[in-house]
Design a protein around this motif. Structure first.
Motif, short mmCIF file in Angstrom:
data_model
loop_
_atom_site.label_atom_id
_atom_site.label_comp_id
_atom_site.label_asym_id
_atom_site.label_seq_id
_atom_site.Cartn_x
_atom_site.Cartn_y
_atom_site.Cartn_z
N UNK A 110 0.81 -1.23 0.00
CA UNK A 110 0.00 0.00 0.00
C UNK A 110 0.84 1.28 0.00
N UNK A 111 1.98 1.27 0.69
CA UNK A 111 2.82 2.48 0.73
C UNK A 111 3.39 2.77 -0.66
N UNK A 112 3.82 1.73 -1.34
CA UNK A 112 4.37 1.89 -2.69
C UNK A 112 3.27 2.40 -3.63
N UNK A 113 2.06 1.81 -3.54
CA UNK A 113 0.95 2.27 -4.38
C UNK A 113 0.60 3.73 -4.10
N UNK A 114 0.61 4.11 -2.83
CA UNK A 114 0.30 5.50 -2.46
C UNK A 114 1.32 6.45 -3.09
N UNK A 115 2.60 6.07 -3.06
CA UNK A 115 3.65 6.92 -3.62
C UNK A 115 3.55 6.98 -5.15
N UNK A 116 3.16 5.87 -5.77
CA UNK A 116 2.99 5.87 -7.23
C UNK A 116 1.85 6.81 -7.61
N UNK A 117 0.73 6.73 -6.89
CA UNK A 117 -0.42 7.60 -7.16
C UNK A 117 -0.04 9.06 -6.94
N UNK A 118 0.82 9.32 -5.94
CA UNK A 118 1.25 10.69 -5.65
C UNK A 118 2.36 11.14 -6.61
N UNK A 119 2.69 10.31 -7.60
CA UNK A 119 3.71 10.60 -8.61
C UNK A 119 5.09 10.85 -7.98
N UNK A 120 5.40 10.03 -6.99
CA UNK A 120 6.71 10.09 -6.34
C UNK A 120 7.44 8.77 -6.64
N UNK A 121 7.88 8.64 -7.86
CA UNK A 121 8.44 7.39 -8.36
C UNK A 121 9.69 6.97 -7.58
#
Length: 152
Positions: A110-121
């Motif tokens: 979930x943390x990785x998905x949240x960062x992807x959605x926030x465009x923080x690759x």
């Protein structure tokens, strides 16, 4: 006559009187002799046991250093072997899964998905590496695949 006084006399006879004479406290075991060219040679008679102990300590220290170097090389070699075995097992497992036609779902991160959605690759890649222990390249590829699945 003390050893230092004998040295003074010997020095006075061997070298020019204009040169300074250095006095020092020397152990009783010191022996003085005239060397070629008028120099004073000083030698100490050591107890044989003292010499043996010194040599033994030097050999022990050298052995410990070599043991440490060999141990770290073996440790590194074992890590490389374990990594190679793990890669081979993963390849075989991938082949079995592909042969059976089974779809393996990736772990939810979930943390990785949240960062992807926030465009923080970059932060997503770091989080993926922290969670899974993957290499940088593996983490980047996995984050790219997750982003593609989620339309990012």
């Amino acid at each position: 006559m003390t050893a230092v006084r004998e040295a003074d006399l010997l020095l006075g006879e061997l070298i020019a009187p204009a040169l300074p004479v250095v006095e020092a406290e020397l152990p009783e075991s010191a022996v003085f002799a005239a060397a070629p060219g008028g120099w004073l040679a000083v030698a100490w008679h050591h107890d044989p046991m003292e010499i043996i102990m010194t040599v033994a300590l030097v050999v022990l220290l050298a052995g410990l250093i070599l043991l440490g170097l060999a141990s770290s090389a073996n440790s590194r070699r074992e890590q490389q072997r374990a990594a190679a075995r793990l890669r081979a097992i993963e390849q075989k497992l991938d082949a079995v899964v592909a042969h059976l036609g089974v779809t393996v779902r990736e772990r939810e991160l979930p943390e990785v998905l949240r960062l992807i959605v926030a465009d923080q690759r970059i932060a997503a890649i770091k989080a993926y590496r922290d969670e899974t222990g993957a290499s940088l390249l593996e983490a980047k590829n996995a984050v790219d695949a997750l982003a593609a699945r989620h339309g990012r």
